[in-house]
Scaffold this motif. Sequence first.
Motif, PDB file in Angstrom:
ATOM      1  N   PRO A 258       0.803  -1.228   0.000  1.00 37.77           N
ATOM      2  CA  PRO A 258       0.000   0.000   0.000  1.00 37.77           C
ATOM      3  C   PRO A 258       0.833   1.275   0.000  1.00 37.77           C
ATOM      4  O   PRO A 258       0.285   2.363  -0.155  1.00 37.77           O
ATOM      5  CB  PRO A 258      -0.823  -0.122   1.290  1.00 37.77           C
ATOM      6  CG  PRO A 258      -0.084  -1.090   2.145  1.00 37.77           C
ATOM      7  CD  PRO A 258       0.577  -2.044   1.200  1.00 37.77           C
ATOM      8  N   TYR A 259       2.144   1.158   0.163  1.00 34.69           N
ATOM      9  CA  TYR A 259       3.013   2.335   0.204  1.00 34.69           C
ATOM     10  C   TYR A 259       3.668   2.609  -1.147  1.00 34.69           C
ATOM     11  O   TYR A 259       4.562   3.434  -1.255  1.00 34.69           O
ATOM     12  CB  TYR A 259       4.087   2.141   1.293  1.00 34.69           C
ATOM     13  CG  TYR A 259       3.480   1.818   2.637  1.00 34.69           C
ATOM     14  CD1 TYR A 259       2.970   2.821   3.445  1.00 34.69           C
ATOM     15  CD2 TYR A 259       3.375   0.499   3.078  1.00 34.69           C
ATOM     16  CE1 TYR A 259       2.380   2.527   4.671  1.00 34.69           C
ATOM     17  CE2 TYR A 259       2.782   0.195   4.294  1.00 34.69           C
ATOM     18  CZ  TYR A 259       2.294   1.220   5.082  1.00 34.69           C
ATOM     19  OH  TYR A 259       1.694   0.931   6.285  1.00 34.69           O
ATOM     20  N   ARG A 260       3.215   1.897  -2.178  1.00 29.77           N
ATOM     21  CA  ARG A 260       3.848   2.001  -3.489  1.00 29.77           C
ATOM     22  C   ARG A 260       3.799   3.417  -4.048  1.00 29.77           C
ATOM     23  O   ARG A 260       4.813   3.944  -4.506  1.00 29.77           O
ATOM     24  CB  ARG A 260       3.169   1.029  -4.470  1.00 29.77           C
ATOM     25  CG  ARG A 260       3.625   1.183  -5.904  1.00 29.77           C
ATOM     26  CD  ARG A 260       3.164   0.001  -6.732  1.00 29.77           C
ATOM     27  NE  ARG A 260       1.728  -0.032  -6.886  1.00 29.77           N
ATOM     28  CZ  ARG A 260       1.085   0.503  -7.928  1.00 29.77           C
ATOM     29  NH1 ARG A 260       1.760   1.134  -8.861  1.00 29.77           N
ATOM     30  NH2 ARG A 260      -0.230   0.412  -8.023  1.00 29.77           N
ATOM     31  N   HIS A 261       2.632   4.058  -4.039  1.00 30.67           N
ATOM     32  CA  HIS A 261       2.509   5.394  -4.623  1.00 30.67           C
ATOM     33  C   HIS A 261       3.359   6.416  -3.862  1.00 30.67           C
ATOM     34  O   HIS A 261       3.995   7.278  -4.470  1.00 30.67           O
ATOM     35  CB  HIS A 261       1.046   5.831  -4.625  1.00 30.67           C
ATOM     36  CG  HIS A 261       0.195   5.069  -5.583  1.00 30.67           C
ATOM     37  ND1 HIS A 261       0.600   4.781  -6.867  1.00 30.67           N
ATOM     38  CD2 HIS A 261      -1.040   4.516  -5.460  1.00 30.67           C
ATOM     39  CE1 HIS A 261      -0.348   4.086  -7.489  1.00 30.67           C
ATOM     40  NE2 HIS A 261      -1.344   3.913  -6.658  1.00 30.67           N
ATOM     41  N   THR A 433      -8.763   3.455  -7.242  1.00 34.68           N
ATOM     42  CA  THR A 433      -7.463   3.633  -6.598  1.00 34.68           C
ATOM     43  C   THR A 433      -7.709   4.450  -5.341  1.00 34.68           C
ATOM     44  O   THR A 433      -7.940   5.657  -5.410  1.00 34.68           O
ATOM     45  CB  THR A 433      -6.468   4.361  -7.512  1.00 34.68           C
ATOM     46  OG1 THR A 433      -6.289   3.620  -8.719  1.00 34.68           O
ATOM     47  CG2 THR A 433      -5.118   4.508  -6.821  1.00 34.68           C
ATOM     48  N   ILE A 435      -6.783   6.015  -1.567  1.00 40.71           N
ATOM     49  CA  ILE A 435      -5.612   6.566  -0.882  1.00 40.71           C
ATOM     50  C   ILE A 435      -6.028   7.000   0.517  1.00 40.71           C
ATOM     51  O   ILE A 435      -7.081   7.626   0.692  1.00 40.71           O
ATOM     52  CB  ILE A 435      -5.033   7.785  -1.640  1.00 40.71           C
ATOM     53  CG1 ILE A 435      -4.782   7.439  -3.103  1.00 40.71           C
ATOM     54  CG2 ILE A 435      -3.751   8.277  -0.990  1.00 40.71           C
ATOM     55  CD1 ILE A 435      -4.433   8.641  -3.957  1.00 40.71           C
ATOM     56  N   THR A 451      -7.701  -3.059  -1.351  1.00 43.61           N
ATOM     57  CA  THR A 451      -6.373  -2.458  -1.430  1.00 43.61           C
ATOM     58  C   THR A 451      -6.499  -0.940  -1.324  1.00 43.61           C
ATOM     59  O   THR A 451      -7.203  -0.315  -2.119  1.00 43.61           O
ATOM     60  CB  THR A 451      -5.684  -2.822  -2.756  1.00 43.61           C
ATOM     61  OG1 THR A 451      -5.552  -4.237  -2.838  1.00 43.61           O
ATOM     62  CG2 THR A 451      -4.310  -2.183  -2.830  1.00 43.61           C
ATOM     63  N   PHE A 453      -3.934   2.488  -0.838  1.00 42.36           N
ATOM     64  CA  PHE A 453      -2.545   2.928  -0.876  1.00 42.36           C
ATOM     65  C   PHE A 453      -2.317   4.031   0.158  1.00 42.36           C
ATOM     66  O   PHE A 453      -3.176   4.905   0.350  1.00 42.36           O
ATOM     67  CB  PHE A 453      -2.173   3.436  -2.272  1.00 42.36           C
ATOM     68  CG  PHE A 453      -2.206   2.369  -3.317  1.00 42.36           C
ATOM     69  CD1 PHE A 453      -1.173   1.451  -3.418  1.00 42.36           C
ATOM     70  CD2 PHE A 453      -3.270   2.260  -4.192  1.00 42.36           C
ATOM     71  CE1 PHE A 453      -1.197   0.449  -4.365  1.00 42.36           C
ATOM     72  CE2 PHE A 453      -3.310   1.268  -5.147  1.00 42.36           C
ATOM     73  CZ  PHE A 453      -2.267   0.358  -5.233  1.00 42.36           C
ATOM     74  N   TRP A 454      -1.171   3.966   0.805  1.00 41.47           N
ATOM     75  CA  TRP A 454      -0.827   4.967   1.812  1.00 41.47           C
ATOM     76  C   TRP A 454      -0.320   6.234   1.133  1.00 41.47           C
ATOM     77  O   TRP A 454       0.477   6.174   0.199  1.00 41.47           O
ATOM     78  CB  TRP A 454       0.261   4.425   2.742  1.00 41.47           C
ATOM     79  CG  TRP A 454       0.572   5.325   3.898  1.00 41.47           C
ATOM     80  CD1 TRP A 454      -0.042   5.352   5.113  1.00 41.47           C
ATOM     81  CD2 TRP A 454       1.600   6.320   3.954  1.00 41.47           C
ATOM     82  NE1 TRP A 454       0.517   6.301   5.913  1.00 41.47           N
ATOM     83  CE2 TRP A 454       1.525   6.915   5.229  1.00 41.47           C
ATOM     84  CE3 TRP A 454       2.552   6.768   3.053  1.00 41.47           C
ATOM     85  CZ2 TRP A 454       2.392   7.927   5.621  1.00 41.47           C
ATOM     86  CZ3 TRP A 454       3.409   7.783   3.432  1.00 41.47           C
ATOM     87  CH2 TRP A 454       3.325   8.358   4.705  1.00 41.47           C
ATOM     88  N   ALA A 466      -0.844   8.248  -8.526  1.00 47.04           N
ATOM     89  CA  ALA A 466      -1.992   7.346  -8.461  1.00 47.04           C
ATOM     90  C   ALA A 466      -2.737   7.257  -9.783  1.00 47.04           C
ATOM     91  O   ALA A 466      -3.706   6.515  -9.891  1.00 47.04           O
ATOM     92  CB  ALA A 466      -2.945   7.793  -7.356  1.00 47.04           C
TER      93      ALA A 466
END
Length: 600
Positions: A258-261, A433, A435, A451, A453-454, A466
């Motif tokens: 989840p920290y990909r972006h 997506t 966040i 899922t 993202f952080w 994103a």
Amino acid sequence: MEHGSTLLRDIVVYLAAAVVLVPLFVRFKLGAVLGYLAAGILIGPSVLGLVGNAEQTLQFAEFGIVLLLFVIGLELQPSRLWALRRDIFGLGLAQVLLCGLALTGLLLLLTSLTWEAALVVGLPLGLSSTALVMQLLNERQLAATPFGERSFAMLLFQDLSIVPMVTVVAALSRAPVANPEPGWMMAAKTVGALALLVLIGRYALPRLFRIIGSLGAREAFVAAALLCVMGSALLMASLGLSMALGAFVAGVMLAESPYRHALETDIEPFRGLMLGLFFIAIGMSLDLAVVAANGGLVIALVVGVLAVKATVIATLARSFGTDWRRAIKMGLLLAQGGEFGFVLFAEAERGLLITHQAAQLFGAVVTLSMALTPLLFRLAGRLLAVPDDGSGSRDGPESAGTAGHGGHVVLVGSGRVGQVIAQMLRARGQAITAIDLDAELIDITARFGNTVFWGDGTRLDILRTAGIETASALVFAIDGRWDPKAVLEPIQTEWPDLPIIARAFDRTHNIALRQAGVEQVVRETLDGAVAMGREVLTALGTPDTMIDAIEAEYRRRDLERLDLQLCSGDIMSGADTIIRGALDLDEAPDPASLGEIPPA
């Protein structure tokens, strides 16, 4: 102190050359890469001599490739990487072997090198420049297309082939070695290092980023991201392996995190600067004296390398299902020599297989081929007129073609409200997506198969990472008051046609959002409060028709007052419309008359 002032002067020279030449080359549509190369040639020892020691600069700037491969890994989930396996190990292996052997034969024809020397030079010349090719693909937004993925598959196998090539150079070396390391030992170390990186990336790194994310320390998060990249590069370098390959594996292991972006956003500025410095260092390394002294041979080698590689790669790409026009374009894109050629030429020189002058000569061939690639690729795009989206082609595996984010909804905030919105969108089959900044919430939602993202979804760079460029809508479902003007103005400037739906904390926040240009605003407590009022009226024995009439009248007055407040900017406007006493309503009113709300 003198060393510090010299370093500062060199930095100023690098930046000044880039600031002057890169925008100029972009303005004339020659590309940023060619601008960086020209800047390096201009300030390097061969022209103005403003800075020296290109080799040291190049060693430092190679971290740009490391950061690039890490970012690429973040965008390649293991499932997509598995989908590319045929291109990586089939097309990639064939390209490395056929190009290397064909160029070895070319060197035997054009030079007086022995077969051993020709082999250790021809194999590196068969490699392409990952940094240059990916930069060109990103500039033209082709990296996520089947064309870009097939090109990247060959580049990835080239990175994997560096270890066998180093083994070949060591096996043919004429220099005495006290304790030569057998090839099987190097292969075992490679497999072990990759396995260790997979385990760390799979289990340790997500926990590290979760702890830092829950603390909200952004500087520590950036430091952890750089530590992840540099640590994986150091592990591979300590074993004599490719630093870029280690960073790529670390990126792939975090691709489904989840920290990909957030990682990609924080690494991006460093990647851009270091890659620019890398291309400047490549330009600085061009020895014009060597080129002038061996002009005919250098030109023949550059033309030969480009022609041989373009022909071989285009033929292979066609045999793997790419149509001829895209295959030719792919061949010209990958026809140049690569940055790892400089490393392998140096190894060949230390192994007494080629002289220092020969290493400089082949380095000049690589640099000139890299400088010509942007021009050739642009020319191919014009002459072949290939659509950039890759539509209608059979490039790449079928499952890899779903890389894009087209038509998805970017949902900022995944709390109580955001989760309801997400479920309703998924019921329609809509891609999302999501966040959020709450690391604990992200873990909880993951247990239910969702899922998130952080990241801070109010930041423009996070939204861009994103995929907001291709989003069909942007939804702000975050709790509390936030400044609509500060957050929305840059978004509306960049993407004026993007629909924005926002959650308002209260009435004043609703007005602020409307004044900021958001037409779809939802007050978070309105419907819940109305529903609760209906339940109270029901408990008091009020007939359903009367309850419907009261709700309709309340909503009409509330909307009228909101429009007056929005127009005047005064929160007290329309105060006389607030219900302060019993209304004279029929128990069976005309639904049409009560339900009608006059336009604002």
